[in-house]
Each structure stands twice: as structure tokens, then as C-alpha cells.
Design an enzyme around this catalytic site. Structure first.
Site, mmCIF file in Angstrom:
data_model
loop_
_atom_site.group_PDB
_atom_site.id
_atom_site.type_symbol
_atom_site.label_atom_id
_atom_site.label_comp_id
_atom_site.label_asym_id
_atom_site.label_seq_id
_atom_site.Cartn_x
_atom_site.Cartn_y
_atom_site.Cartn_z
ATOM 1 N N ASP A 146 0.772 -1.179 -0.058
ATOM 2 C CA ASP A 146 0.052 0.103 0.035
ATOM 3 C C ASP A 146 0.718 0.868 0.197
ATOM 4 O O ASP A 146 1.990 1.083 0.064
ATOM 5 C CB ASP A 146 -0.949 0.162 1.590
ATOM 6 C CG ASP A 146 -2.082 0.060 0.793
ATOM 7 O OD1 ASP A 146 -2.583 1.072 0.161
ATOM 8 O OD2 ASP A 146 -3.549 0.439 1.880
ATOM 9 N N GLU A 181 -1.418 2.257 -4.742
ATOM 10 C CA GLU A 181 -1.508 3.029 -4.643
ATOM 11 C C GLU A 181 -2.930 3.966 -5.545
ATOM 12 O O GLU A 181 -2.301 5.190 -5.971
ATOM 13 C CB GLU A 181 0.034 3.944 -5.142
ATOM 14 C CG GLU A 181 0.552 3.995 -6.425
ATOM 15 C CD GLU A 181 -0.255 4.508 -8.119
ATOM 16 O OE1 GLU A 181 -0.855 4.187 -8.201
ATOM 17 O OE2 GLU A 181 0.315 5.723 -7.600
ATOM 18 N N TRP A 182 -3.307 3.221 -5.795
ATOM 19 C CA TRP A 182 -4.503 3.901 -6.336
ATOM 20 C C TRP A 182 -4.967 4.024 -7.096
ATOM 21 O O TRP A 182 -6.012 5.251 -8.089
ATOM 22 C CB TRP A 182 -5.280 4.338 -4.924
ATOM 23 C CG TRP A 182 -5.286 4.097 -4.294
ATOM 24 C CD1 TRP A 182 -5.755 3.102 -3.846
ATOM 25 C CD2 TRP A 182 -4.065 4.207 -2.646
ATOM 26 N NE1 TRP A 182 -5.255 2.738 -2.042
ATOM 27 C CE2 TRP A 182 -3.965 3.871 -1.729
ATOM 28 C CE3 TRP A 182 -3.711 5.928 -2.910
ATOM 29 C CZ2 TRP A 182 -3.201 4.197 0.067
ATOM 30 C CZ3 TRP A 182 -2.927 6.450 -1.775
ATOM 31 C CH2 TRP A 182 -2.637 5.239 -0.745
ATOM 32 N N GLY A 183 -3.855 4.072 -7.960
ATOM 33 C CA GLY A 183 -4.147 4.649 -9.688
ATOM 34 C C GLY A 183 -3.450 6.040 -9.901
ATOM 35 O O GLY A 183 -3.717 7.060 -10.766
ATOM 36 N N ASP A 204 -10.581 2.198 -3.549
ATOM 37 C CA ASP A 204 -11.144 1.640 -3.243
ATOM 38 C C ASP A 204 -12.650 1.643 -3.440
ATOM 39 O O ASP A 204 -12.905 2.453 -3.512
ATOM 40 C CB ASP A 204 -11.243 2.024 -1.631
ATOM 41 C CG ASP A 204 -10.419 1.584 -0.449
ATOM 42 O OD1 ASP A 204 -8.735 1.497 -1.698
ATOM 43 O OD2 ASP A 204 -9.971 1.451 0.537
HETATM 44 C C1 GLA Z 1 -6.344 1.035 1.623
HETATM 45 C C2 GLA Z 1 -5.934 -0.055 0.342
HETATM 46 C C3 GLA Z 1 -7.030 -1.286 1.134
HETATM 47 C C4 GLA Z 1 -7.086 -1.446 2.425
HETATM 48 C C5 GLA Z 1 -6.884 -0.252 3.301
HETATM 49 C C6 GLA Z 1 -5.820 -1.163 4.892
HETATM 50 O O1 GLA Z 1 -7.074 2.081 1.664
HETATM 51 O O2 GLA Z 1 -6.912 0.529 -0.694
HETATM 52 O O3 GLA Z 1 -6.788 -1.626 -0.101
HETATM 53 O O4 GLA Z 1 -6.113 -3.011 2.243
HETATM 54 O O5 GLA Z 1 -5.656 0.556 3.110
HETATM 55 O O6 GLA Z 1 -6.067 0.146 5.657
#
Ligand code: GLA
Length: 398
Positions: A146, A181-183, A204
Site C-alpha cells: 500500500d 497506490e490507487w492509480g 477502494d
Molecule cells: C487502503 C487500501 C485498501 C486496504 C486499506 C487497509 O485503503 O486501498 O485496499 O488495504 O488500505 O488499511
């Protein structure tokens, strides 16, 4: 394969061919603890989930990785080693991994490139080598990495992800490296170079059909589909775009957010994730699945589209209002066609061969209905319920 098989003649010289892909040759499949358990994850629940994965046939359908997400950690000791939270993991991570492996499953573990994880546990930034060795010694097969509490710029992200990518490779253990890293820093451009096998394209996913934008307040199924749709060129064996977990069967339970979706909407997520060649990481309670959830997660004809060894991500080839046509080429020359109805009411969707780039007769099979629809010359259609999707496999007539 012998060493010689990997040598190919090129311009009269014998040179090394690309090494075989050791992990994630097809999109990884498994289960992840975050949506259901959040910070309450513990070894008993994980073992029960592994048992349920086997008992309900998910393992045999391909769901292999049991991924322990954030907040398994107790801290980092004086010698610099991460250790699990003792009350929830009284036997330690090696013993838990052994239990999971004994069920012929694999083990995933969460860590973070920054100083702390998103949940506030110790991060792995600056501890990459020691943590990678520890994970390998526990028997970890998959690391979700993450990016909370880490520098926002792209060069830093590349440096931090490469540090862990190299540290994992140096252990010699085949480990899927799942970049999260969510893109935000366009990881499809650099994550494979940093050793990544999958990378999140978006924030997410919460347990809901649609949300207006890609936002860290949580995204709907359609939102993450749209974020991932333009990225097909970057996907292939060993490198996959990841629009986040399957919420199939969650029903608003757990702590992912969202009030839940209908069975039809969950089936649509499964359909579209298979067309996207996305990792299939379930997150519902495997101990208590309805028939509909089980059928959706274990439809082998649909999973075969996802796991096809050609490894092409499907693309949206036509869109008219709420009606969309998607196509994913498959290894045997077939095409999986998705007919997606984003609208709330049933609609007839027709796919013409011209929009699919096809010509000539095709055998058509409906993969949700498990039904052969015969030989078709130039177009197929289906009546698709609101928020529904049909998947048809079009095979050339021999
Ligand atoms: C981020 C990630 C999630 C999860 C949480 C855990 O938000 O995107 O998928 O792993 O952290 O804290």
C-alpha cells in the site's frame, strides 16, 4: 523446460528468450480480509475462511491466495523485525501460513511502502530487505503493498516500490507483488518495471453499484470499471490492471462501506472483472454464502474468460446510452463478448460483427446460462436486465 529451450535463434545468434513468467501468468485469484474483517482480522477467522474456500469449491475453481490485509501487525521489535498482534495471531505468521498451505492454498500479506500503513501499523519504508526476508521465511506468496504515509510524488513511489520489488525478488521465493497506490501516479506506466504483477487503477471499491467520480470516499463497481477500461494496452501475462476486490456476496456486511448490491449487480461485477482480466479477489464471508453468490463466484465458464492464457484485457467496443458492448479476444481464436446494461430497466443489446471486427459464422454460447445458441452469421443480441450483463463466447466455425 530445459535451459536450451529458452534459447532462441535470432539473426543466426542464440540469445536468451524472455524468462518464463513465474507468478501471475493469469490474473491472481483469492480472498482478502479487508472488506469483511478490517482491523478485527485474526488467525481463527483466516483458517475458517481457508476451510470454507476449500469446502465450497472456490479453491478448485481457482481462488488460491488467502490475503491477510492491514492490521495483522503488533509492531516492530528492537531488532527491526515486524511481528503480528499476539492476541489475534497467538501462533505467529509462520504457523498460520503453514495451516493455509496445508489446505493447498497460498498466503498473501499486506504491508505499506511508507512509514505507517493506512491503518496506522508500522510501514516497511526503509525496512524493505528485512521485511521481504521475513515474509519469505514465513512462507508468504503474495504481498499487497500500500502507499499511505509515503511521499506523494511519482519518482518517490517508483523508488519505494522498486526497493520492495527488488527485495522480494532477492528472496528467491515466487511472490506476487500487488501494488496499491490507487492509480494516482499512473502505475500502469511503471509498476511492472518496479517488479509489480498487479496495480490498483482506482480508489477502494465499496459495496455499491456506482458513484459519481473516482474518489477516496469509495467507488462503485461502474466507477472502477470506467477507471480501468482505457488501460487495456498495459495488461498482459504477469502484469494486470487491478480495479480492486470483488464485492460479490458482501451484502453490505463488513466495513468496506456501501449498502450492498443485488445478486444481478454482483453478477455484473464478476462479468466485467472477467472481461477486464482483473485479479479476482473475493471479499465476502465464504463461510456463509447464498446459492447465488456461490454460483456467481464459481462459474467456470466465466472464470475461464478471466484466466485465458492469451492474457488480453477486454475493451469497450461500442456504447450507446446505457448499453455497452465489450470484447475480449481469447487464446483459441474465440471472442468473449459482454453486453452490459448500465440502465435500471431491461434492454435489448445487439452486437454486430462489424463492431467486433469479425466476419463469417460463429458458434455462440451464453456463459451465464451455460447454453449453446447455435451458429450465427453477423450479429447477436440478448435481453439484459437492469444493471445486468450477458457474456457470450463466439467461436469460429471449424
Ligand atoms: C487502503 C487500501 C485498501 C486496504 C486499506 C487497509 O485503503 O486501498 O485496499 O488495504 O488500505 O488499511
Amino acid at each position: 523446460m530445459t535451459g536450451d529451450d529458452r534459447l532462441v535463434a535470432r539473426g543466426g545468434r542464440r540469445v536468451a528468450a524472455t524468462p518464463p513468467i513465474r507468478v501471475a501468468a493469469t490474473p491472481p485469484m483469492g480472498w482478502n480480509s479487508w472488506n469483511l474483517c478490517g482491523g478485527a482480522v485474526d488467525e481463527d477467522t483466516l483458517i475458517a475462511m481457508a476451510d470454507a474456500c476449500v469446502a465450497h469449491g472456490l479453491r478448485d475453481a481457482g481462488y488460491t491466495y488467502i490475503v491477510i490485509d492491514d492490521l495483522w501487525q503488533g509492531g516492530r521489535d528492537r531488532s527491526g523485525h515486524l511481528y503480528p498482534d499476539a492476541p489475534r495471531f497467538p501462533h505467529g505468521m509462520k504457523a498460520l501460513a503453514d495451516e493455509i498451505h496445508a489446505r493447498d492454498l497460498k498466503v498473501g500479506l499486506y504491508a505499506d511502502a511508507g512509514v505507517r500503513t493506512c491503518g496506522g501499523a508500522p510501514g516497511s519504508g526503509g525496512h524493505e530487505a528485512v521485511d521481504a526476508r521475513m515474509f519469505a521465511s514465513w512462507g508468504v506468496d503474495f504481498v499487497k503493498y500500500d502507499y499511505c504515509h509515503a511521499p506523494a510524488d511519482r519518482p518517490s513511489a517508483i523508488r519505494l516500490y522498486s526497493a520492495m520489488g527488488e527485495a522480494l525478488a532477492a528472496t528467491g521465493r515466487p511472490i506476487v507483488f500487488s501494488i496499491c497506490e490507487w492509480g494516482r501516479r499512473q502505475p500502469w506506466l511503471w509498476a511492472a518495471g518496479a517488479g509489480g504483477h498487479t496495480w490498483r487503477t482506482s480508489y477502494d471499491l465499496i459495496d455499491t453499484w456506482d458513484t459519481p467520480t473516482d474518489s477516496n470516499a469509495g467507488n462503485g463497481i461502474m466507477t472502477n470499471l470506467d477507471a480501468t477500461a482505457p488501460l487495456a494496452a498495459y495488461a498482459g501475462p504477469g502484469r494486470w490492471n487491478d480495479p480492486d476486490m470483488l464485492v460479490v456476496g458482501l451484502g453490505g456486511a463488513g466495513q468496506s462501506g456501501g449498502r450492498g448490491c443485488t445478486d444481478g449487480e454482483y453478477r455484473t461485477q464478476m462479468s466485467m472483472w472477467c472481461l477486464l482480466a482483473a485479479p479476482l479477489i473475493a471479499s465476502c464471508d465464504l463461510r456463509h454464502m447464498t446459492e447465488a453468490t456461490l454460483e456467481t463466484l464459481t462459474n467456470r465458464e466465466i472464470i475461464a474468460v478471466n484466466q485465458d492464457t492469451l492474457g488480453r484485457q477486454g475493451t469497450r467496443v461500442a456504447r450507446e446510452g446505457d448499453r455497452e458492448i465489450w470484447a475480449k479476444p481469447l487464446r483459441d481464436g474465440s471472442v468473449a463478448v459482454g453486453l452490459l446494461n448500465r440502465g435500471a430497466w431491461a434492454a435489448r443489446i445487439t452486437a454486430e460483427w462489424t463492431s467486433l471486427g469479425l466476419s463469417g459464422p460463429r458458434q455462440v454460447r451464453d456463459l451465464w446460462k451455460h447454453a449453446d445458441l447455435g451458429v450465427v452469421e453477423r450479429s447477436v443480441h440478448a435481453d439484459v436486465g437492469g444493471h445486468g450483463a450477458a457474456i457470450l463466447r463466439l467461436t469460429p466455425c471449424s
